[in-house]
Enzyme design. Structure first.
Site, mmCIF file in Angstrom:
data_model
loop_
_atom_site.group_PDB
_atom_site.id
_atom_site.type_symbol
_atom_site.label_atom_id
_atom_site.label_comp_id
_atom_site.label_asym_id
_atom_site.label_seq_id
_atom_site.Cartn_x
_atom_site.Cartn_y
_atom_site.Cartn_z
ATOM 1 N N GLY A 266 0.820 -1.204 0.000
ATOM 2 C CA GLY A 266 0.000 0.000 0.000
ATOM 3 C C GLY A 266 0.854 1.253 0.000
ATOM 4 N N GLY B 289 1.135 5.241 1.497
ATOM 5 C CA GLY B 289 0.695 6.117 2.569
ATOM 6 C C GLY B 289 1.291 7.497 2.438
ATOM 7 N N ASP C 137 0.124 9.854 13.161
ATOM 8 C CA ASP C 137 -0.630 9.440 11.973
ATOM 9 C C ASP C 137 -1.509 8.227 12.307
ATOM 10 O OD1 ASP C 137 -1.464 9.588 9.333
ATOM 11 O OD2 ASP C 137 0.162 8.332 8.581
#
Length: 668
Positions: free
Chosen positions: A366, A368, A488
């Site tokens: 993924g 980010g 985050d």
């Protein structure tokens, strides 16, 4: 003076009428309950129900704002009719299971707030209660184990929120209507007198829910017999075995008129048969040879290069990220740029060379805010996660980067994803972490929402919330000299290891975030950060509160459709607006409505989430207190871990992080 006296009397009467109006609704509920008791309680099981006590404290009765909202009277041998309950217009839960009520179900269309209706294991009779199909807020409907008859109405399609429809063990007849309910999860019509084809919209349920209906057919039961088309002969009568006039199609029986033709007929038939067989063999051989050549070429090509599936996601690094600079010895600045980076490992991590990482097969996990994550499989079979930091990450120098990595690399906790190693060079920065094989909380909540999805149950959600809270609390309390933050917190950064234990990842990288990234609103970000300020522990608490709301609602935090003129708002504001209207149950994920007796736990977690998302930072609790509150909901104290959490105080004695490390870093 007389005018003032008249005015005061008029005001007093107005207030009196207003009070009477406000109390009339609660008095009507009291009257309805007492009428129900006199008609249904022949055995005296409802002894606490009397006009001298508060009805909201009676057995099985719950209230909100002096209105009855929940009535649960199960296994009390109650009899007669339930008609008097139809005036409880604020009722949301009605459960009368395992009693002895009889007759038809009265008109309950006034119960417009009703969400859960359980009338199973009684003696109700008559047709399907038509008024039920107007209760569009219903989530659960259970009429099983009664004596209902007649057809199941197709108007059940109006109940668009329905999760449970239990009609088994009655005397329903006719066909099952095509009930198209996208959220339906619990369905059963077994042991009735139903006939015909099962609708396609219900064919994905197991065969057991249709059992003991001998005349039902279609998936998942036996296939229905297709009706014979007009003019088409029946297969039985069309069979050559049943019709002696039918001429066989065998080549050996074509010419039977003359005896002289028998030998030629046999010869022709034999030659034709041989030709057909040889033709088939030749065609099959050619096809097989063609397929073999194609697949062999593809196999040989694949042996010469990496798998095409992973080729596009291969991590491409260079052991010397800037080789051209190293070749130019005339420029001192370029020579410094060509200095080779090195892998730095933390204690307890098995060493490997950068080249081992470069050779590893890799797939992208993924992207980010700080870079792209990959799963890398080393030559020895070990799996690691590699984050390749973006060029936009604001690292002012090698020393600053190494100092921060030293702090993060020594954080060891059962609810944190451990940093194993890092690599720093001018044009390449890598972080090597533990690989978490069971994906993220985001995927569990929002992934595969179609048919075949396995919903995330309440116990698992609560367990993940507690584990993530412990991880964040450990970060906050790991060092006295530094107020470490995560920076985050979001559902994609809560990962699950091989045993299903939740771990927090990507912590401490916000120190390198460019100002424009920090200022960007993403649904989790606290209001005070919108002007570009750096994250704090209080802003972490806000983000964690949004995460809890995501767990409770099943909604993504960015924008939630309000249903009013197509508007949208962020998740905390939407939840607050719904709670203000006293429709708290509306905020919870539909997938949680299948579980019983968890309302108090959900409301408790909702209260924690709302406290965490307070607009003012000083009004938010500390993460250590959040951990305690969640553990109280789970029914136990904080779980111990190998690395003393230090929830209530800074972990100065923690074996996972020494004060030397803290003192050698720069403040965030």
């Amino acid at each position: 003076m007389e005018k003032r006296s008249f005015f005061n009397k008029h005001l007093f009467l107005s207030l009196l009428l207003l009070c009477c109006f406000l109390s009339s609704s609660s008095s009507s509920d009291l009257e309805a309950l007492l009428n129900f008791k006199s008609a249904a309680d022949s055995t005296g099981k409802l002894s606490s129900w009397n006009s001298t006590t508060d009805p909201c404290k009676w057995t099985g009765v719950s209230c909100v704002g002096n209105r009855v909202t929940r009535l649960v009277l199960e296994n009390l041998e109650l009899t007669g009719s339930i008609a008097s309950l139809a005036s409880l217009t604020e009722l949301r839960v009605l459960s009368l299971k395992r009693n002895r009520f009889s007759g038809s179900v009265p008109d309950i269309s006034n119960l417009t707030a009703l969400k859960l209706l359980f009338l199973s294991e009684n003696q109700f009779s008559g047709e399907f209660p038509a008024s039920v199909t107007s209760l569009t807020r219903l989530y659960r409907l259970d009429l099983s184990f009664n004596n209902f008859s007649g057809e199941i109405p197709p108007t059940l399609t109006h109940l668009t929120h329905l999760l449970t429809l239990r009609l088994e063990t009655n005397r329903f007849s006719g066909q099952i209507p095509d009930i198209s309910l996208s959220d339906l999860q619990d369905f059963n019509v077994s042991d009735n007198n139903l006939v015909g084809r099962i609708p396609n919209s219900l064919s994905e349920f197991p065969s057991s829910v249709f059992g003991q209906n001998p005349s039902l057919c279609g998936a998942p039961l036996v296939k229905c017999n297709e009706p014979t088309k007009p003019g088409q002969p029946d297969r039985a009568t069309a069979s050559p075995l049943n019709n002696p006039e039918t001429i066989p199609s065998s080549p050996t029986s074509v010419h039977t008129a003359k005896d002289g033709d028998k030998s030629s007929t046999a010869r022709i038939s034999t030659l034709a048969l041989v030709a057909i067989i040889l033709g088939d063999v030749i065609i099959l051989s050619l096809v097989s040879l063609l397929l073999y050549c194609c697949f062999w070429r593809q196999y040989a090509a694949n042996r010469k290069k990496p798998s095409k599936v992973l080729e596009g996601e291969k991590i491409v690094y260079s052991s010397s990220p800037y080789p051209t600079a190293a070749q130019n010895s005339g420029n001192n600045q370029q020579q410094q740029g060509g200095e080779r980076g090195r892998m730095v490992f933390f204690e307890g991590t098995r060493r490997f060379e950068l080249e081992d990482l470069l050779r590893a097969s890799a797939e992208m996990l993924g992207k980010g805010g700080f870079g792209t994550a990959y799963k890398a499989v080393l030559d020895d079979g070990n799996e690691v996660a590699v984050k390749r930091l973006k060029d936009a990450v604001n690292v002012t120098g090698k020393k600053e980067f190494e100092q921060q990595m030293e702090v993060l690399g020594r954080l060891r906790h059962s609810n944190l994803v451990s940093l194993k190693a890092y690599y720093f060079a001018r044009e390449e920065k890598l972080l090597v972490c533990e690989y978490m094989p069971n994906g993220s909380l985001f995927w569990l909540l929002h992934g595969n929402r179609g048919p075949g999805r396995t919903p995330l149950d309440w116990t698992t959600r609560l367990k993940i919330a507690a584990a993530a809270a412990r991880g964040v609390a450990f970060i906050h309390n790991s060092c006295k000299t530094l107020k470490l933050t995560h920076g985050d917190i979001k559902s994609t950064n809560v990962l699950l290891d091989g045993t299903g234990n939740a771990r927090v990842s990507d912590f401490g990288l916000s120190i390198f975030a460019p100002s424009q990234t920090t200022a960007k609103s993403n649904g989790y970000r606290a209001p005070e950060l919108l002007d570009g300020r750096k994250p704090t522990q209080k802003s972490d608490v806000y983000s964690f509160g949004v995460l809890l709301l995501e767990i409770l609602t099943g909604k993504c935090p960015n924008l939630v459709e309000t249903g009013h003129s197509g508007g949208a708002m962020d998740l905390p504001r939407w939840v607050q607006s719904v709670v203000r209207e006293e429709w708290t149950a509306e905020v919870f994920d539909l997938e949680l409505m299948r579980y019983k007796d968890i309302e108090e736990e959900m409301v408790g977690l909702l209260q924690i989430a709302m406290a965490c998302t307070a607009a003012t930072a000083d009004h938010r609790p500390k993460m250590g207190h959040v951990v305690k509150m969640i553990e109280e909901i789970r029914g136990g104290g904080s779980e111990t871990s190998p690395c003393n959490d230090g929830i209530n105080s800074a972990a100065e004695s923690s074996p996972c992080l020494s004060e030397d490390t803290c003192g050698g870093t720069t403040s965030q």
